[in-house]
Design an enzyme around this catalytic site. Structure first.
Site, PDB file in Angstrom:
ATOM      1  CD  GLU A 221     -27.238  20.127 -12.654  1.00  0.00           C
ATOM      2  OE1 GLU A 221     -28.477  20.240 -12.651  1.00  0.00           O
ATOM      3  OE2 GLU A 221     -26.594  19.684 -13.623  1.00  0.00           O
ATOM      4  CD  GLU A 342     -24.313  16.086 -13.656  1.00  0.00           C
ATOM      5  OE1 GLU A 342     -25.060  16.358 -14.637  1.00  0.00           O
ATOM      6  OE2 GLU A 342     -24.730  16.017 -12.486  1.00  0.00           O
TER       7      GLU A 342
END
Length: 441
Positions: A221, A342
């Site tokens: 991320e 995810e």
């Protein structure tokens, strides 16, 4: 997402569900004999995963992925008492027809740190990572290994900045200096080279030569909010991806993005979550992924964090749009696979019910299956996150013990079966899928 330890081990009511007693028995054997009772010399054959346009390929055929996140594998492999959890989780994943697990290959300066300080590694922890890779191969599972965290959990870019600051060579105390400070870039390159060229003490194979590793993920991320133009992050991506490729010619590489569109893609900004924050994070899905050294794109899905005030139906409708947009970009612009690495639904939501999580899972699975049937770029999905019982300290509000809820378990295994119906079962899957999928006919 992630995250710090905070997490569940398994009860079972079926023939092959891991159990607390099973794990306890394994713990005793590990403590007594270590890895000696496992014949790692008889390694199952496994080919490298490659890319052909928008598709992953393995052994000459398309490869679509039903995967999961268990970021904690290396951490749990360090100590003998917790090491059996690694095998229990990988075995359970294999028995659900899953093929790839995403997990951390980093821990910087924290408890059970792999990298104690720049260029200094804990050999016991490295051997734990060796064990995870060797065990995954035994179970026929490939690994998507992430190499650093944008967040502070397990050190992350914050720890690299602290190291430079402590040595008096840091340009700034800003976490984002991880991306532009020359000294920190050297720290990270040293780490990358050490990991990529590591020789597994169990299998004798260097990581860069091990097909058990599905791919590398540069960073979990990435965000560089101090430069919303995206130039700083883009330069870092180009430099680090080129460096990885110079060392490892075998493995695919992804960035680890959440999937937000940046200011250079104004037509796509309406796909971002409401408000403008998502376009000001210094990342850009198209720009970051279109370079040649990035082999496939990653996207995350957290509707309850992005649309907090909305009802579930609105969130699911949004997610369908979110996924369709990225798959279209993979098909038409990037011409690369896209992976939803995810996705999850928080149990802290007001009026949460487990059935809502099932609905999200089905939405994601259906979108991937629809693309796979058309030989499109929607190449796979990874639930955040799977655990086994007894791991409450590693749980978060997204954690799932999939066999505890029959409807969830059936969704996951059913998706494995229909993907296999498109591409055929891998050698490592055949025994498990025969049991799983025949029951559905």
């Amino acid at each position: 997402m992630v995250k710090s330890p905070a997490r569940k081990m398994v009860s079972g009511n079926g023939l092959f569900y891991p159990t607390i007693g099973f794990a306890s028995c394994l713990a005793f054997i590990y403590l007594s004999f270590g890895d000696l009772w496992v014949n790692f010399d008889e390694q199952p054959k496994m080919g490298f995963v490659e890319r052909n346009g928008t598709q992953f390929m393995v052994d000459g055929r398309a490869f679509y992925i039903n995967g999961w996140n268990s970021y904690w594998l290396m951490d749990q492999a360090v100590e003998g008492y917790s090491r059996p959890r690694v095998r229990a989780m990988l075995q359970a994943g294999a028995k659900m027809g899953l093929t790839v697990c995403r997990t951390w290959a980093f821990n910087d300066g924290a408890y059970h740190a792999l990298q104690i300080s720049p260029g200094r590694f804990d050999e016991q922890v490295f051997k734990a990572l060796d064990h995870v890779i060797a065990e995954a191969r035994q179970q026929g599972i490939r690994l998507l290994l992430s190499l650093v965290n944008n967040l502070q959990a397990y050190g992350g870019k914050t720890q690299y900045v602290k190291w430079a600051w402590q040595e008096g060579i840091g340009l700034s105390s800003s976490n984002d200096s991880f991306f532009y400070d020359p000294s920190i870039r050297l720290y990270f390159k040293s780490y990358l080279k050490t990991v990529l060229t590591r020789k597994n003490t169990i299998t004798g194979i260097e990581y860069r030569n091990d097909p058990t590793i599905f791919a590398w993920e540069l960073i979990n991320e990435p965000r560089c909010i101090t430069d919303p133009s995206g130039d700083t992050l883009q330069e870092w991506i180009e430099e680090m991806s080129t460096f990885v490729k110079s060392i490892d010619k075998n493995h695919l590489l992804t960035l680890g993005l959440e999937g937000f569109y940046g200011p250079k893609n104004p037509k796509r900004l309406t796909v971002n979550p409401p408000e403008e924050w998502a376009s000001r994070l210094g990342s850009d899905f198209i720009r970051n992924n279109e370079i040649s050294t990035i082999d496939f794109a990653s996207i995350h899905i957290y509707p309850d964090q992005w649309l907090k005030a909305q009802k579930l139906n609105v969130k699911l409708k949004y997610i369908s749009k979110w996924m369709a947009s990225h798959i279209e970009d993979g098909d038409q612009k990037l011409k690369k696979p896209v992976m939803f690495t995810e996705f999850g639904l928080s149990n802290l939501n007001k009026d949460f019910e487990p059935s809502q999580r099932d609905r999200l899972y089905k939405t994601v699975f259906d979108a991937v299956y629809k693309s796979a049937k058309k030989k499109g770029s929607g190449a796979g999905s990874f639930v955040w996150q799977f655990l086994i019982e007894g791991m409450e300290e590693y749980n978060d509000d997204f954690g799932v013990v999939p066999w505890e809820r029959p409807s969830t378990y059936q969704l996951i295994t059913g998706h494995s079966c229909r993907i296999a119906a498109i591409q055929g079962a891998l050698v490592s899957q055949k025994t498990h899928l025969k049991k799983l999928c025949l029951r559905r006919r």
